[in-house]
Design an enzyme around this catalytic site. Structure first.
Site, PDB file in Angstrom:
ATOM      1  N   GLU B  30       6.416  -9.474  11.844  1.00 38.90           N
ATOM      2  CA  GLU B  30       6.213 -10.723  11.108  1.00 38.90           C
ATOM      3  C   GLU B  30       7.518 -11.146  10.426  1.00 38.90           C
ATOM      4  O   GLU B  30       8.118 -10.345   9.705  1.00 38.90           O
ATOM      5  CB  GLU B  30       5.117 -10.522  10.054  1.00 38.90           C
ATOM      6  CG  GLU B  30       3.766 -10.174  10.678  1.00 38.90           C
ATOM      7  CD  GLU B  30       2.828  -9.433   9.727  1.00 38.90           C
ATOM      8  OE1 GLU B  30       3.098  -9.395   8.508  1.00 38.90           O
ATOM      9  OE2 GLU B  30       1.819  -8.879  10.217  1.00 38.90           O
ATOM     10  N   SER B  60      -0.838 -10.038  12.492  1.00 38.75           N
ATOM     11  CA  SER B  60      -1.789  -9.346  13.373  1.00 38.75           C
ATOM     12  C   SER B  60      -1.286  -7.923  13.567  1.00 38.75           C
ATOM     13  O   SER B  60      -0.726  -7.584  14.604  1.00 38.75           O
ATOM     14  CB  SER B  60      -1.862 -10.051  14.741  1.00 38.75           C
ATOM     15  OG  SER B  60      -2.332 -11.367  14.646  1.00 38.75           O
ATOM     16  N   GLU B  61      -1.491  -7.085  12.567  1.00 36.71           N
ATOM     17  CA  GLU B  61      -0.903  -5.743  12.638  1.00 36.71           C
ATOM     18  C   GLU B  61      -1.419  -4.944  13.823  1.00 36.71           C
ATOM     19  O   GLU B  61      -0.684  -4.145  14.409  1.00 36.71           O
ATOM     20  CB  GLU B  61      -1.147  -4.976  11.328  1.00 36.71           C
ATOM     21  CG  GLU B  61      -0.182  -5.350  10.203  1.00 36.71           C
ATOM     22  CD  GLU B  61      -0.588  -6.600   9.449  1.00 36.71           C
ATOM     23  OE1 GLU B  61      -1.698  -7.122   9.701  1.00 36.71           O
ATOM     24  OE2 GLU B  61       0.196  -7.071   8.598  1.00 36.71           O
ATOM     25  N   PHE B  84       4.983  -4.133   4.919  1.00 39.08           N
ATOM     26  CA  PHE B  84       4.818  -3.171   3.833  1.00 39.08           C
ATOM     27  C   PHE B  84       4.006  -1.989   4.376  1.00 39.08           C
ATOM     28  O   PHE B  84       3.042  -2.195   5.127  1.00 39.08           O
ATOM     29  CB  PHE B  84       4.044  -3.790   2.657  1.00 39.08           C
ATOM     30  CG  PHE B  84       4.849  -4.742   1.805  1.00 39.08           C
ATOM     31  CD1 PHE B  84       5.344  -4.344   0.567  1.00 39.08           C
ATOM     32  CD2 PHE B  84       5.093  -6.038   2.224  1.00 39.08           C
ATOM     33  CE1 PHE B  84       6.073  -5.224  -0.230  1.00 39.08           C
ATOM     34  CE2 PHE B  84       5.823  -6.923   1.441  1.00 39.08           C
ATOM     35  CZ  PHE B  84       6.316  -6.513   0.206  1.00 39.08           C
ATOM     36  N   ASP B  86       1.832  -0.286   3.083  1.00 33.21           N
ATOM     37  CA  ASP B  86       0.407  -0.402   2.737  1.00 33.21           C
ATOM     38  C   ASP B  86      -0.375  -1.018   3.903  1.00 33.21           C
ATOM     39  O   ASP B  86      -1.549  -0.713   4.122  1.00 33.21           O
ATOM     40  CB  ASP B  86       0.229  -1.283   1.498  1.00 33.21           C
ATOM     41  CG  ASP B  86       1.218  -0.933   0.398  1.00 33.21           C
ATOM     42  OD1 ASP B  86       0.788  -0.372  -0.616  1.00 33.21           O
ATOM     43  OD2 ASP B  86       2.423  -1.226   0.569  1.00 33.21           O
ATOM     44  N   HIS B 130       1.159  -3.130  -2.540  1.00 29.05           N
ATOM     45  CA  HIS B 130       2.487  -3.322  -1.942  1.00 29.05           C
ATOM     46  C   HIS B 130       3.494  -2.297  -2.445  1.00 29.05           C
ATOM     47  O   HIS B 130       4.690  -2.536  -2.371  1.00 29.05           O
ATOM     48  CB  HIS B 130       3.028  -4.729  -2.240  1.00 29.05           C
ATOM     49  CG  HIS B 130       2.353  -5.840  -1.495  1.00 29.05           C
ATOM     50  ND1 HIS B 130       1.051  -6.187  -1.697  1.00 29.05           N
ATOM     51  CD2 HIS B 130       2.808  -6.673  -0.525  1.00 29.05           C
ATOM     52  CE1 HIS B 130       0.728  -7.206  -0.908  1.00 29.05           C
ATOM     53  NE2 HIS B 130       1.775  -7.521  -0.183  1.00 29.05           N
TER      54      HIS B 130
END
Lengths: 329, 326
Positions: B30, B60-61, B84, B86, B130
């Protein structure tokens, strides 16, 4: 619809389906005999999707399948013997008995895995298609998935990005009406769980007869040609039916009366026999194909039974590229 | 005099060196393209390598890491960015169930040579979603190599090793280190995975650290040096492979061990290090093994609260004094 496969090819596809059906029955029997542990998700009834698609693909195309994937492994070239040996925990198994029924893989034939986390492999197929595009290889990638996978996020992420990047990937849903034990229609907002989602990503979609090997071959051939020409992904929803329950513990009592029988009347092998008869293929030739298939399956069962169990030391190999599993110095 | 670069610049430099060397290396994530990444760790790559090799993705991980996996299985070497660490939870299926198991469960048929890079850790006031140090999540998964550099030169050298590896690598860049500076790495610099560095030699106590806790350990060692104490700082650089040989050799010299880690004490990587030392180095020790780790609470927002939760130099100094007095 223009569907035309010559009699000789059609008889070959019929024989492949007969081998897969026989192998699935053997897997069922071997499970009941206590020779297959864990679970199995049999694909009896789905054979036309795998065999028809494989016929339409190039040998170097990529296939990604689900835990109900025996038919795809065999359609791409895994032998019944190495598949049954895998199910029976033998060292001659196609994955050295490290994968099992849900993870049949034959990488050398472009069959890049059977995945048991629902929907996870759709992005992988898109990634393989991206790789093909980057390398300019002209290959396509195919993700076969069940109707149950249409409600998981990974499918939607994959469809969107594959559409945006115009990737040479086919998303082929084997809609067998049931998400495990639950009718897919009762938990899905649209009538066709795969095809009806495609318009949201401006992708072409077709609902096809997944029990007719010639129909599947024709649809996949057209979609693959479009993908190779830069036309991007296609969603195919192949209507089919699993003739056994979801897995070995499921007697499938949730099916309404008469449903199984109506689908058995449209069994993929029966439809293929009708097509062969329409082509004027003699009954004796069909019977000979069945006999050859039965012989292949019988020899596969015998070979798998006779094979040795894995070497226990092999539990600690194949984690890393160096072949080992060391995590520390 | 050697050139000095920031840790942040070292990330893009390390990737660029590999992309120049190997045309099969591609990046996706991203905002990594023209924007250069939210942390500017991919600055310049889009201009040099263009839109085919530096791909911006949607948020869209699962698609990012799942597509990286499919590409890695078919002849490409992807470097995927998860903004991140997280957010690894959004694609954890791929990092826990798919990528690390593929070679094994296919009986060695399939390799997955990819790198997933991600910005890890706290100290910047980003709050609970985060700021986490999640390297211990990765440590819990057999089949992933886990890297977390502390210096710009190590960023470059470890990226080279990670991208060339035929094993999947989870590469943690620490957010708190992005602005830090150090010598750049010479051309061709490569740091093999699984080799710890002795960041400071000493004979009185061993401090084992990783990424952000390396500068904490060095600062604490400086403070104790004023009192005549010589602390040795071992920078693990990788959690998998874990260089226990270097740790045990250091403890053999110092007889005292302090582990400083930013992930929570409960389930943190220091527990594994302590376990191996207790098992194989018990007779080397003159004092109990001590750990300074994060408290087992979500990361709070305010600085004054965050300092209570994650390791600080003051906590390391206090732990060292206690350990030396034992």
């Amino acid at each position: 619809m223009a569907v035309d496969i010559g009699a000789r090819d059609l008889l070959g596809l019929y024989e492949q389906m007969s081998v897969i059906r026989g192998t699935e029955r053997a897997a069922h029997d071997l499970f009941l005999a206590g020779l297959v542990k864990g679970t199995t998700h049999l694909a009896a009834g789905h054979e036309a999707v795998a065999v028809g698609a494989s016929f339409a693909l190039r040998p170097d195309d990529y296939v990604f399948a689900t835990y109900r994937g025996h038919h795809h492994a065999m359609a791409r070239g895994a032998t019944p013997a190495e598949c049954l040996a895998e199910l029976m925990s033998k060292r001659t198994g196609v994955c050295k008995a490290k994968g099992g029924s849900m993870h049949l893989t034959k990488a050398s034939a472009g069959m890049l895995g059977s995945y048991a986390i629902v929907g996870a492999h759709l992005p992988m197929a898109a990634g393989a298609a991206w790789s093909a595009k980057l390398r300019g290889s002209g290959q396509v990638a195919v993700a076969f998935f069940g109707d149950g996978a249409t409600n998981i996020g990974a499918l939607h992420e994959a469809l969107n990005l594959a559409a945006v990047w115009a990737l040479p990937v086919l998303f082929i849903c084997e809609n067998n009406l049931y998400m495990e034990y639950t009718p897919i229609g009762s938990v899905t907002a649209v009538a066709h769980p795969a095809a009806d989602r495609a318009p949201a990503y401006l992708l072409p979609a077709e609902v096809i007869d997944g029990n007719d090997v010639a129909v599947v071959a024709d649809a996949v051939r057209r979609a693959a040609a479009r993908a190779r020409d830069g036309g991007g992904p296609t969603v195919l929803e192949a209507l089919t039916y699993r003739q056994f329950g979801h897995s070995r513990t499921d007697p499938a009592t949730y099916r309404p009366a008469g449903e199984l029988e109506s689908w058995l009347a449209r069994d993929p092998l029966e439809l293929a026999r009708q097509r062969l008869a329409d082509h004027g293929v003699p009954q004796a030739d069909i019977a000979a194909a069945d006999a050859r298939a039965a012989q292949v399956v019988a020899e596969a069962v015998a070979a798998a039974k006779a094979a040795d169990p894995p070497d226990p030391a092999d539990a600690l190999t194949d984690v890393w590229a160096d072949g080992g599993s060391a995590w520390r110095t | 005099m050697a050139d000095v670069i920031t840790y942040r610049e070292a990330v893009s430099e390390g990737i660029a060196r590999e992309m120049r060397r190997d045309p099969s290396v591609v990046c996706l994530g991203e905002d990594i393209g023209a924007a250069g990444g939210v942390f500017k760790t991919t600055a310049g790559l889009f201009a040099e390598f263009g839109p085919d090799r530096i791909k911006d993705t949607p948020i869209s991980e699962q698609a990012i890491v799942g597509m990286a996996m499919g590409a890695a299985m078919t002849g490409v070497r992807p470097v995927a960015e998860i903004m991140f660490s997280d957010f690894l939870a959004c694609c954890w299926d791929y990092l826990a169930n798919e990528i690390p198991k593929m070679r094994y469960m296919t009986g060695g048929q399939v390799k997955v040579p990819l790198v997933v890079r991600t910005a890890n850790g706290g100290g910047l006031g980003f709050g609970a979603q985060h700021s986490q140090s999640v390297e211990n999540w990765a440590l819990a998964v057999p089949g992933l190599k886990v890297v977390a550099p502390a210096t710009p030169a190590d960023v470059i050298g470890l990226l080279a090793a990670a991208i060339r590896s035929d094993d999947p690598v989870l590469f943690f860049e620490h957010k708190g280190l992005f602005a830090s500076k150090g010598e750049t790495a010479p051309d061709g610099h490569l740091v093999p995975l699984g080799q710890a560095a002795v960041a400071r030699a000493g004979s009185d106590v061993t401090i084992v650290a990783l990424a952000s806790t390396v500068p904490l350990a060095l600062a604490a060692a400086d403070e104790l040096a004023e009192g005549g104490v010589a602390a040795e700082v071992v920078d693990l650089r990788c959690l998998v492979p874990l260089d226990m040989a270097t740790v045990l050799a250091s403890v053999g010299k110092t007889s005292r061990l302090l582990i400083v880690e930013e992930n929570p004490y409960q389930g943190g990587w220091g527990g594994t290090v302590a376990s191996v030392v207790a098992d194989e180095g018990f007779e080397l020790l003159d004092a109990p093994i001590r750990r300074v780790a994060a408290e087992c609470v979500p990361l709070p927002f305010a600085d004054v609260l965050e300092d209570q939760v994650i390791p600080t130099t003051a906590k390391v100094v206090a732990a060292l004094r206690s350990l030396l007095a034992y």
